[in-house]
Design a protein around this motif. Sequence first.
Motif, PDB file in Angstrom:
ATOM      1  N   ASN A 186       0.779  -1.070  -0.174  1.00 11.92           N
ATOM      2  CA  ASN A 186      -0.113  -0.059  -0.277  1.00 11.92           C
ATOM      3  C   ASN A 186       0.866   0.795   0.070  1.00 11.92           C
ATOM      4  OD1 ASN A 186      -2.658  -1.228   0.376  1.00 11.92           O
ATOM      5  ND2 ASN A 186      -2.941  -1.891   2.001  1.00 11.92           N
ATOM      6  N   TYR A 187       1.578   1.520   0.578  1.00 11.66           N
ATOM      7  CA  TYR A 187       2.695   2.588   1.088  1.00 11.66           C
ATOM      8  C   TYR A 187       3.207   2.883  -0.514  1.00 11.66           C
ATOM      9  CZ  TYR A 187       6.353   5.532   2.379  1.00 11.66           C
ATOM     10  OH  TYR A 187       7.029   7.304   1.865  1.00 11.66           O
ATOM     11  N   THR A 188       3.915   1.545  -1.149  1.00  8.20           N
ATOM     12  CA  THR A 188       5.053   2.019  -2.073  1.00  8.20           C
ATOM     13  C   THR A 188       3.915   2.256  -3.105  1.00  8.20           C
ATOM     14  OG1 THR A 188       6.517   0.491  -1.183  1.00  8.20           O
ATOM     15  CG2 THR A 188       7.044   1.385  -3.171  1.00  8.20           C
ATOM     16  N   LYS A 189       3.004   1.853  -3.451  1.00  8.59           N
ATOM     17  CA  LYS A 189       2.252   2.221  -4.456  1.00  8.59           C
ATOM     18  C   LYS A 189       1.396   3.448  -4.867  1.00  8.59           C
ATOM     19  CE  LYS A 189       2.192  -1.771  -7.406  1.00  8.59           C
ATOM     20  NZ  LYS A 189       1.247  -3.676  -6.883  1.00  8.59           N
ATOM     21  N   LYS A 190       0.874   3.554  -2.943  1.00 12.70           N
ATOM     22  CA  LYS A 190      -0.187   4.506  -3.056  1.00 12.70           C
ATOM     23  C   LYS A 190       0.226   5.675  -2.708  1.00 12.70           C
ATOM     24  CE  LYS A 190      -4.342   1.919  -1.978  1.00 12.70           C
ATOM     25  NZ  LYS A 190      -4.595   1.488  -0.628  1.00 12.70           N
ATOM     26  N   VAL A 191       1.790   5.586  -1.992  1.00 13.37           N
ATOM     27  CA  VAL A 191       1.648   6.781  -1.301  1.00 13.37           C
ATOM     28  C   VAL A 191       3.029   7.156  -2.303  1.00 13.37           C
ATOM     29  CG1 VAL A 191       2.841   7.878   0.091  1.00 13.37           C
ATOM     30  CG2 VAL A 191       0.560   6.878   0.884  1.00 13.37           C
ATOM     31  N   PHE A 192       4.406   6.288  -1.948  1.00 11.64           N
ATOM     32  CA  PHE A 192       5.485   6.651  -2.484  1.00 11.64           C
ATOM     33  C   PHE A 192       5.399   6.707  -4.306  1.00 11.64           C
ATOM     34  CE2 PHE A 192      10.176   5.168  -2.635  1.00 11.64           C
ATOM     35  CZ  PHE A 192      11.131   6.899  -2.404  1.00 11.64           C
ATOM     36  N   PHE A 193       5.636   6.123  -5.193  1.00 11.02           N
ATOM     37  CA  PHE A 193       5.552   5.593  -6.341  1.00 11.02           C
ATOM     38  C   PHE A 193       5.095   7.701  -6.408  1.00 11.02           C
ATOM     39  CE2 PHE A 193       7.175   1.818  -8.510  1.00 11.02           C
ATOM     40  CZ  PHE A 193       8.535   1.948  -7.456  1.00 11.02           C
ATOM     41  N   ILE A 232      11.501  -1.537   8.186  1.00 15.37           N
ATOM     42  CA  ILE A 232      11.440  -2.888   7.697  1.00 15.37           C
ATOM     43  C   ILE A 232      12.642  -3.692   7.008  1.00 15.37           C
ATOM     44  CG2 ILE A 232       9.557  -1.420   6.542  1.00 15.37           C
ATOM     45  CD1 ILE A 232      12.368  -0.627   4.226  1.00 15.37           C
ATOM     46  N   ASP A 233      12.601  -4.108   6.686  1.00 12.57           N
ATOM     47  CA  ASP A 233      13.453  -5.796   6.359  1.00 12.57           C
ATOM     48  C   ASP A 233      14.528  -5.037   4.820  1.00 12.57           C
ATOM     49  OD1 ASP A 233      12.033  -6.772   4.748  1.00 12.57           O
ATOM     50  OD2 ASP A 233      11.865  -8.649   6.103  1.00 12.57           O
ATOM     51  N   ASN A 234      14.379  -4.871   4.842  1.00 13.41           N
ATOM     52  CA  ASN A 234      14.492  -4.698   2.465  1.00 13.41           C
ATOM     53  C   ASN A 234      14.291  -3.597   2.241  1.00 13.41           C
ATOM     54  OD1 ASN A 234      15.279  -5.019   0.772  1.00 13.41           O
ATOM     55  ND2 ASN A 234      15.906  -7.323   0.708  1.00 13.41           N
ATOM     56  N   ALA A 235      14.731  -2.511   2.185  1.00 11.18           N
ATOM     57  CA  ALA A 235      14.835  -1.438   1.250  1.00 11.18           C
ATOM     58  C   ALA A 235      14.676  -1.538  -0.525  1.00 11.18           C
ATOM     59  CB  ALA A 235      15.592   0.198   1.495  1.00 11.18           C
ATOM     60  N   GLN A 236      15.282  -2.322  -0.728  1.00  8.88           N
ATOM     61  CA  GLN A 236      15.568  -2.373  -2.042  1.00  8.88           C
ATOM     62  C   GLN A 236      14.074  -3.416  -2.777  1.00  8.88           C
ATOM     63  OE1 GLN A 236      17.273  -2.124  -4.965  1.00  8.88           O
ATOM     64  NE2 GLN A 236      18.610  -0.729  -3.720  1.00  8.88           N
ATOM     65  N   THR A 237      13.581  -3.877  -2.104  1.00 18.07           N
ATOM     66  CA  THR A 237      12.104  -5.108  -2.045  1.00 18.07           C
ATOM     67  C   THR A 237      11.555  -4.482  -2.140  1.00 18.07           C
ATOM     68  OG1 THR A 237      12.488  -6.573  -0.369  1.00 18.07           O
ATOM     69  CG2 THR A 237      12.716  -7.664  -2.851  1.00 18.07           C
ATOM     70  N   TYR A 238      11.441  -3.633  -1.162  1.00 21.26           N
ATOM     71  CA  TYR A 238      10.043  -2.812   0.128  1.00 21.26           C
ATOM     72  C   TYR A 238       9.464  -1.739  -1.388  1.00 21.26           C
ATOM     73  CZ  TYR A 238       6.857  -0.303   2.769  1.00 21.26           C
ATOM     74  OH  TYR A 238       5.951   0.480   3.368  1.00 21.26           O
ATOM     75  N   TYR A 239      10.728  -1.079  -1.524  1.00 21.11           N
ATOM     76  CA  TYR A 239      10.485   0.442  -2.501  1.00 21.11           C
ATOM     77  C   TYR A 239      10.209   0.062  -3.811  1.00 21.11           C
ATOM     78  CZ  TYR A 239      11.490   3.117   2.249  1.00 21.11           C
ATOM     79  OH  TYR A 239      10.751   3.030   3.693  1.00 21.11           O
ATOM     80  N   ASP A 240      10.427  -1.204  -3.990  1.00 19.10           N
ATOM     81  CA  ASP A 240      10.359  -1.859  -5.700  1.00 19.10           C
ATOM     82  C   ASP A 240      11.498  -1.079  -6.685  1.00 19.10           C
ATOM     83  OD1 ASP A 240       9.545  -3.684  -7.627  1.00 19.10           O
ATOM     84  OD2 ASP A 240       7.659  -2.511  -7.475  1.00 19.10           O
ATOM     85  N   ILE A 241      13.081  -0.647  -5.322  1.00 18.99           N
ATOM     86  CA  ILE A 241      13.457   0.167  -6.769  1.00 18.99           C
ATOM     87  C   ILE A 241      13.764   0.109  -8.576  1.00 18.99           C
ATOM     88  CG2 ILE A 241      15.902   0.613  -6.803  1.00 18.99           C
ATOM     89  CD1 ILE A 241      13.809   2.142  -4.464  1.00 18.99           C
ATOM     90  N   PRO A 242      14.022  -1.340  -8.844  1.00 16.48           N
ATOM     91  CA  PRO A 242      13.921  -1.828 -10.187  1.00 16.48           C
ATOM     92  C   PRO A 242      13.160  -0.911 -10.997  1.00 16.48           C
ATOM     93  CG  PRO A 242      14.277  -3.293  -9.284  1.00 16.48           C
ATOM     94  CD  PRO A 242      14.488  -3.129  -7.973  1.00 16.48           C
ATOM     95  N   ASN A 243      11.668  -1.140 -10.357  1.00 14.32           N
ATOM     96  CA  ASN A 243      10.373  -0.491 -11.098  1.00 14.32           C
ATOM     97  C   ASN A 243      10.105   1.095 -10.915  1.00 14.32           C
ATOM     98  OD1 ASN A 243       8.225  -1.454 -12.147  1.00 14.32           O
ATOM     99  ND2 ASN A 243       7.788  -3.026 -10.944  1.00 14.32           N
ATOM    100  N   LEU A 244      11.000   1.397  -9.750  1.00 12.89           N
ATOM    101  CA  LEU A 244      11.338   3.249  -9.022  1.00 12.89           C
ATOM    102  C   LEU A 244      12.066   3.473 -10.321  1.00 12.89           C
ATOM    103  CD1 LEU A 244       9.801   5.459  -7.542  1.00 12.89           C
ATOM    104  CD2 LEU A 244      11.717   4.730  -6.090  1.00 12.89           C
TER     105      LEU A 244
END
Length: 511
Positions: A186-193, A232-244
């Motif tokens: 929810n955070y990555t998709k609805k807020v951060f991206f 959070i345990d892994n910023a790379q996966t939590y924030y979906d960095i490659p997609n971002l």
Amino acid sequence: MMKNATLLFGLALAAFTLPTGLQAQEAFGLKQQNLDNPENTPKPVFPVPSARQLKWNETEFYAFFHYGMNTYTNAEWGDGSEDNATFNPTAAPNPRQWLEAAQKAGMKGGIAVVKHHDGFCLWPTKTTDHHVGNSGTTYGSETNIPRDFAKAAEELDMKYGFYVSPWDLNSAYWGEKDAEGNYTDNYTKKVFFEQCAELAAYGNKQFEMWFDGATGGDHRGYYGGANALRTIDNAQTYYDIPNLRDSIHNSCPDIILWGVGGEARWIGNEAGWAGETNWAMGDREYGNENGWQWHPGESDAKGTSHGWFWHEGESVKSAETLFKMYLETVGRNATLILNLPPDKSGSLPAATVTRMEELGALMTQRLGTDLAPAATVTASETRTAGRTVSYAAQNVTDGNKDTYWATNDGTIQASLTFTWDEPQVVRYVSMMEFIKLGQRVKKFTIETSEDGVNFTPRATNIAQTTIGYKRIIPLNGNTSNSYGDGFRAKALRITINDSKACPLLHTVSIY
Ligand code: FUL
């Protein structure tokens, strides 16, 4: 008989007029060039930078502006529970004034914090109610930092970018878990991206987006009323960095995603120094000679006495201290992002502006008059020219970053000598490698000569190892208050003693 004589004459003529092999190549102006590589271009030493990383590096020295909710609460980290109305500028925030001051100091751009960990957004975002538009205060409601910052930067011909904190202590979604204990998106998709997309829309000439590494831990947060500790345990996966990264690059092709984004690295300290030896691969202060990824260093440092944000009693560092930071970061193959906090009025204090003018004057005095173009430059070896490209020593003083001096393949020790008609007083040498083909130099020495015959090594206390994008050597070996009397020199010699492959230098400046 007659027939045979004609034939013989014809054959003799053919032998004379139809050259083969080398002769034929010469006839076509190719000399001894390799036809597969007519320009005799040196092979790259991998890894090499992407086009956007190269452009980013050219920004060299830029400002950081920490301004926001914390400016009004005297905090460095809020907890996300702050009332919108607490954001209450005493005048209209003026990003143009911030950037003008930075430009006076010789900076080529700036990055504005538009959302810190407390989650308060300095633009009217659609992703949350926690933003300037809802502050209800006279100047607060009208504030839109990304809009005004981008406009001012474009007008001033400066590069710009935004710091948007991935960590958000206000959002109920940040670090949220489902019934099975898995993180929701929810955070990555609805807020951060969405926030990154909104910011990308404020100008496609942005050069960097800054993501700090904070990932929760022991700092209590509001989190939509949960008032909890979250992590959070892994910023790379939590924030979906490659997609971002891909989605931001679609709209802003030149943005470097700093930190967790993976395109430029933290230099490992916030004190304004990089290692004397500093590779553009690897991590932290020194990098790694054998790193597999181009990962250049950026040094983030405070220009004032206390906080990233402005606090009562905040004072700006001396021009001499700031110049030292410049020499120890930009002068050591890193970029420098220097923080200057606006105060409650939304502008930089007058003392900061004055100090930036002083710093600019110091930079011009010390690094403003390049003596190298007036010198005759000779090299111990020069790479065989290509069909149209020359690798001559003079390329290092022609003011063109696309032409460079090179040696032949296999030559990793070579020198460049600069000789003046009349002796000069020299204090600093700045060198730039042609990093488009990889970072190479591992060891060098610099000497000066009063008579043009006998040479003395200079700055021997400094590790004369890597060069990279840029290396500046104070010849008296002193980065603090290093102006000194300088050295009288009829000639100056740079010797490359070791390199991963033939060295390539595109610019040498001598001050
Ligand atoms: C860090 C943050 O936690 C600090 O508050 C500051 O913004 C610094 C530049 O980056 O990650």
